[in-house]
Design a protein around this motif. Structure first.
Motif, PDB file in Angstrom:
ATOM      1  N   THR A   1       0.842  -1.204   0.000  1.00  0.00           N
ATOM      2  CA  THR A   1       0.000   0.000   0.000  1.00  0.00           C
ATOM      3  C   THR A   1       0.872   1.246   0.000  1.00  0.00           C
ATOM      4  OG1 THR A   1      -1.598  -1.243   1.282  1.00  0.00           O
ATOM      5  CG2 THR A   1      -1.894   1.144   1.236  1.00  0.00           C
ATOM      6  N   LYS A   2       1.916   1.226   0.852  1.00  0.00           N
ATOM      7  CA  LYS A   2       2.790   2.397   0.945  1.00  0.00           C
ATOM      8  C   LYS A   2       3.562   2.599  -0.363  1.00  0.00           C
ATOM      9  CE  LYS A   2       4.258   5.686   3.618  1.00  0.00           C
ATOM     10  NZ  LYS A   2       3.360   6.554   4.373  1.00  0.00           N
ATOM     11  N   MET A   3       4.023   1.492  -0.952  1.00  0.00           N
ATOM     12  CA  MET A   3       4.762   1.599  -2.218  1.00  0.00           C
ATOM     13  C   MET A   3       3.895   2.260  -3.290  1.00  0.00           C
ATOM     14  SD  MET A   3       6.477  -2.158  -2.342  1.00  0.00           S
ATOM     15  CE  MET A   3       8.180  -2.487  -1.905  1.00  0.00           C
ATOM     16  N   ALA A   4       2.636   1.823  -3.366  1.00  0.00           N
ATOM     17  CA  ALA A   4       1.735   2.371  -4.395  1.00  0.00           C
ATOM     18  C   ALA A   4       1.476   3.852  -4.128  1.00  0.00           C
ATOM     19  CB  ALA A   4       0.431   1.576  -4.400  1.00  0.00           C
ATOM     20  N   THR A   5       1.289   4.201  -2.867  1.00  0.00           N
ATOM     21  CA  THR A   5       1.019   5.606  -2.526  1.00  0.00           C
ATOM     22  C   THR A   5       2.217   6.481  -2.872  1.00  0.00           C
ATOM     23  OG1 THR A   5      -0.222   4.739  -0.659  1.00  0.00           O
ATOM     24  CG2 THR A   5       0.201   7.106  -0.639  1.00  0.00           C
ATOM     25  N   VAL A   6       3.402   6.014  -2.470  1.00  0.00           N
ATOM     26  CA  VAL A   6       4.617   6.804  -2.726  1.00  0.00           C
ATOM     27  C   VAL A   6       4.863   6.913  -4.238  1.00  0.00           C
ATOM     28  CG1 VAL A   6       7.119   6.916  -2.363  1.00  0.00           C
ATOM     29  CG2 VAL A   6       5.634   6.242  -0.487  1.00  0.00           C
TER      30      VAL A   6
END
Ligand code: GMT
Length: 376
Positions: A74-79
């Protein structure tokens, strides 16, 4: 480029390599976004080009184990969206590659996000080859847009375990300016007040590093010549090492300094590195020590023979052959000229083959190639 990098922040060589790579890329004008559960230990300075994004974990009573892989994805996609990432580069396949692939798939309707996986060793040789993790690791390799391995040995091991050969070997690297011998060293006086030569071991003290062998080698060395043993790092085997040193009556000559931020200072204060590992796909500790002009005494396993030239800049032995390793150490400790010669050759070899200026451009070129060839 805007590059996302994921590493294990606290443990092991892959985190060090990923962090140092990020710093080097930033120095060459790229912007690097570290995405991890904590600030990686080697990342001492954040700035405009070196940024950190912490993976937040939601705690919920239903989750007996927190789903880190999903939180990371989730964090990878957001960043990727907020920072306009050009690619994701993950170090250590499990679970980082799977998270990256999930992130890539979750945003593919509006963004292209090539995924590069760098294999470091136990992600393939131990964890990845465990039956329970084998299919998912194979899937992670096949789905990555680019895969690199840190040694020829690891590439061959990956082909053997996973029948997967789309792998580029980009070896580990060392900065010649940061890792170099120092003449004045206060730490040496503290570690060896009587001036005896110093054998040093640096690791995470896991069973695979066989740190107890260092104590065994040292006990044999002390029967022939004066020396000190400095043990840098911490992990499950540390208490076994201390116990063995006490049993052998040599605890007074051993110094256990625990985890240290500045490994280079301990290397500069020492004369020979001991690395008697059971398995080592590269041996970053050996490379860093070689750059500081230390000859290496190590086991002949995995990728170590690619880094250490037996008889030239160190000595290699079968795993567990503590008698031979002790003989080699005595030879070096009692012949200062040989020790200096081998130490100088160690630095020459480390710098000519693995300096940052040689290896970092290989990563940059691989990134560019992968961005071009990844599916649109
Ligand atoms: O397995 C470990 O010791 C940790 C692991 C890691 O990924 O953190 O280390 C591996 O990667 C290092 C950096 O690339 C290599 O120098 C080590 O040789 C390798 N360890 C093993 O293969 C056991």
């Amino acid at each position: 480029m805007n590059i996302g990098i994921t590493v294990y922040p606290t443990y092991g060589g892959s985190g060090i390599v990923g962090s140092e790579l990020g710093k080097e890329l930033a120095e060459r004008g790229h912007t690097v976004h570290f995405i991890s559960s904590a600030l990686p230990t080697r990342l001492t300075e954040l700035n405009e080009r070196v940024r950190f994004h912490e993976v937040e974990m939601m705690s919920y009573p239903l989750f007996e184990h927190q789903p880190y892989t999903l939180a990371l994805a989730t964090k990878m996609a957001t960043v990727a969206d907020t920072e306009n990432l050009d690619l994701l580069h993950v170090h250590y396949a499990i679970p980082h590659s799977i998270s990256a692939i999930l992130a890539r798939e979750s945003i593919k309707s509006h963004r292209r996000l090539p995924v590069i996986t760098t294999l470091h060793g136990t992600d393939i040789t131990l964890v990845g080859a465990d039956r329970s993790y084998l299919p998912i690791t194979k899937y992670a390799l096949e789905q990555s847009d680019g895969v690199t391995a840190i040694s020829n040995y690891l590439k061959e091991a990956t082909i053997e375990h996973f029948a997967f050969d789309r792998i580029e070997v980009i070896p580990n690297f060392v900065s010649p300016d940061e890792y170099k011998a120092k003449i004045d060293c206060d730490l040496r006086e503290y570690l060896t007040p009587d001036g005896s030569p110093v054998l040093v071991h640096v690791s995470n003290f896991r069973p695979v590093k066989r740190p107890v062998d260092c104590v065994e080698i040292f006990a044999r060395v002390l029967k022939k010549t004066k020396a000190r043993l400095v043990m840098v790092g911490d992990g499950s085997e540390r208490t076994n090492c201390i116990h063995r040193a006490r049993c052998l009556g040599i605890a007074d000559q051993c110094v256990f300094v625990g985890k240290q931020a500045r490994i280079v200072d301990y290397l500069c204060a020492s004369d020979i590195l001991l690395l008697p590992s059971e398995q080592e796909s590269f041996g970053l500790a050996a490379l860093e020590a070689m750059a500081c002009e230390l000859p290496i005494i190590a086991s002949r396993v995995g990728g170590l023979p690619e880094v250490v030239d037996d008889g030239e800049n160190g000595f290699l032995s079968p795993v567990g052959d503590v008698d031979k390793m002790a003989d080699d150490a005595v030879r070096l400790l009692t012949d200062k000229k040989l020790r200096r010669q081998m130490g100088r050759r160690a630095r020459e070899s480390a710098i000519s083959r693995y300096s940052t200026d040689k290896i970092i451009p290989q990563y940059i070129e691989f990134y560019e190639r992968t961005i071009q060839s990844a599916p649109r």
